[in-house]
Design a protein around this motif. Structure first.
Motif, PDB file in Angstrom:
ATOM      1  N   ASN A   1       0.822  -1.219   0.000  1.00  0.00           N
ATOM      2  CA  ASN A   1       0.000   0.000   0.000  1.00  0.00           C
ATOM      3  C   ASN A   1       0.854   1.267   0.000  1.00  0.00           C
ATOM      4  OD1 ASN A   1      -2.484  -1.240  -0.119  1.00  0.00           O
ATOM      5  ND2 ASN A   1      -2.800  -1.250   2.100  1.00  0.00           N
ATOM      6  N   GLY A   2       2.063   1.150  -0.556  1.00  0.00           N
ATOM      7  CA  GLY A   2       2.938   2.313  -0.652  1.00  0.00           C
ATOM      8  C   GLY A   2       3.764   2.580   0.584  1.00  0.00           C
ATOM      9  N   SER A   3       3.658   1.722   1.593  1.00  0.00           N
ATOM     10  CA  SER A   3       4.401   1.911   2.830  1.00  0.00           C
ATOM     11  C   SER A   3       5.836   1.395   2.658  1.00  0.00           C
ATOM     12  CB  SER A   3       3.708   1.173   3.983  1.00  0.00           C
ATOM     13  OG  SER A   3       4.400   1.370   5.192  1.00  0.00           O
TER      14      SER A   3
ATOM     15  N   GLN B   1      -4.660   7.091  -4.415  1.00  0.00           N
ATOM     16  CA  GLN B   1      -4.069   8.382  -4.060  1.00  0.00           C
ATOM     17  C   GLN B   1      -3.299   8.278  -2.748  1.00  0.00           C
ATOM     18  OE1 GLN B   1      -4.201  11.518  -5.768  1.00  0.00           O
ATOM     19  NE2 GLN B   1      -2.627  11.966  -4.244  1.00  0.00           N
ATOM     20  N   GLU B   2      -3.901   7.635  -1.749  1.00  0.00           N
ATOM     21  CA  GLU B   2      -3.242   7.482  -0.449  1.00  0.00           C
ATOM     22  C   GLU B   2      -1.995   6.618  -0.567  1.00  0.00           C
ATOM     23  OE1 GLU B   2      -4.235   5.974   4.129  1.00  0.00           O
ATOM     24  OE2 GLU B   2      -5.799   5.974   2.587  1.00  0.00           O
ATOM     25  N   ALA B   3      -2.120   5.518  -1.325  1.00  0.00           N
ATOM     26  CA  ALA B   3      -0.961   4.640  -1.520  1.00  0.00           C
ATOM     27  C   ALA B   3       0.157   5.371  -2.251  1.00  0.00           C
ATOM     28  CB  ALA B   3      -1.379   3.395  -2.293  1.00  0.00           C
TER      29      ALA B   3
ATOM     30  N   LYS C   1       6.424   9.627  -0.373  1.00  0.00           N
ATOM     31  CA  LYS C   1       7.066  10.070   0.867  1.00  0.00           C
ATOM     32  C   LYS C   1       8.192   9.135   1.255  1.00  0.00           C
ATOM     33  CE  LYS C   1       6.059  11.161   5.713  1.00  0.00           C
ATOM     34  NZ  LYS C   1       4.981  11.229   6.758  1.00  0.00           N
ATOM     35  N   GLY C   2       7.938   7.827   1.171  1.00  0.00           N
ATOM     36  CA  GLY C   2       8.949   6.854   1.560  1.00  0.00           C
ATOM     37  C   GLY C   2      10.154   6.843   0.633  1.00  0.00           C
TER      38      GLY C   2
END
Length: 343
Positions: free
Chosen positions: A226-228, A254-256, A262-263
């Protein structure tokens, strides 16, 4: 300045502008309208700008294109620079509305989204070929006469159409049309550059396109559910691949994407790789924004369809390679890794 390219996403801006860099011209890319005035003042031969408007509401997209048009018009290049409206080669996005926002009344127009070298053509006014499941009418989508949409089965066809087109007309197209225009823009003193990305390199894979996923078979990507993105760790090899994957719970794209940008930006700021590959236009733009990068100098193509640029502000002197999600062969990323040279 010769040309200002107005694209609706970052990979499109770079994919079209790189044709001019490959001819030895100085080419800059503004990562949004807010950076365009600065880029126009930097004495480049060609400036591209991404409006980031392909996926947003049409009304807002039109406002951004008009903003770009006004900035160019008010600059010292307003009367001399030729405008080129870069559109998606599969005609996604607000093609007609954005073109109309850039076009002057009664201005001649040429619309050619073909990229023959990638197997994408215009035949009998219909866009067809690689990646186009159902042929699409160029004239109907762009809302222009059929006579403004030449057939293009080869790069030579595009060059002939461009040669017959008035100098003051508006050009609307993709990398194929940009390539033909660039071939007419060579400076006598231009010199070609040796484009060789440096290692260590971070490959950030935000695209979930099957074409890109097939290119990861020879790598062991670090997953980012989830993009984390995991916390940064020193590179153990010349290339570190981080891939956005599905998570245990479903969140919005969008959230992912925001979490992934950011990461990845944290990795770049902490580890400071020499080169960085972003697969997926939205990922590339979001990561650059996190690093306060607003202007790139486009150096040329590392491989066909993979332009390389250098950041000129924010985190400066980072080599950035971009690849659209649906582009390339299964060995594209392997071939890119093989071209890396030690910093």
């Amino acid at each position: 300045m010769e040309v200002v390219i107005v694209a609706d996403d970052l990979t499109g801006a770079l994919d079209s502008a790189v044709a001019f860099a490959d001819q030895g011209l100085k080419v800059l890319c503004a990562l949004g309208p807010s950076h365009l005035e600065t880029a126009l003042a930097m004495d480049a031969d060609v400036v591209a700008v991404s409006t980031g408007s392909r996926e947003i509401e049409q009304e807002t997209a039109v406002k951004r294109v008009r903003q770009v048009r006004d900035i160019v018009s008010d600059s010292k290049h307003g009367e001399t620079a030729r405008l080129f409206k870069k559109v998606d080669s599969r005609l996604k996005g607000h093609v007609a509305a954005e073109t109309e926002a850039l076009r002057s009344p009664d201005q001649p127009i040429l619309v050619c989204p073909a990229i023959p070298k990638l197997g994408r053509f215009v035949e009998n006014g219909m866009l067809c070929g690689a990646g186009v499941v159902t042929p699409r009418s160029v004239a109907d989508i762009a809302k222009v006469p059929l006579s403004a949409c030449p057939d293009a089965n080869s790069q030579e066809d595009i060059a002939k159409a461009l040669e017959a087109f008035p100098e003051g007309g508006l050009l609307v197209g993709a990398a194929g049309l940009a390539e033909s225009l660039a071939a007419r823009s060579i400076k006598p003193d231009s010199t070609l550059r040796d484009i060789r990305p440096q290692s260590p390199a971070l490959f950030a894979i935000g695209s979930r396109d099957p074409v890109t996923l097939a290119q990861l078979d020879n790598f062991a990507p670090l997953p980012a559910p989830n993009g984390s993105v995991p916390d940064p760790t020193p590179f153990s090899d010349d290339v570190q691949v981080i891939q956005m994957t599905s998570g245990e719970t479903e969140i919005s794209s969008q959230e992912a994407g925001d979490q992934f940008a950011k990461g990845i930006a944290n990795w770049i700021a902490t580890i400071r790789p020499a080169s960085f590959l972003a697969s997926g236009g939205e990922s590339a733009a979001a990561i650059c924004a996190r690093l306060d990068i607003g202007i790139l100098e486009i150096l040329g193509e590392v491989l066909p369809g993979l332009p390389m640029s250098k950041s000129l502000n924010g985190q400066r002197d980072l080599f950035i390679i971009t690849k659209s999600g649906g582009f390339g062969t299964p060995d594209t990323l392997v071939n890119l890794a093989a071209k890396l040279v030690k910093r």
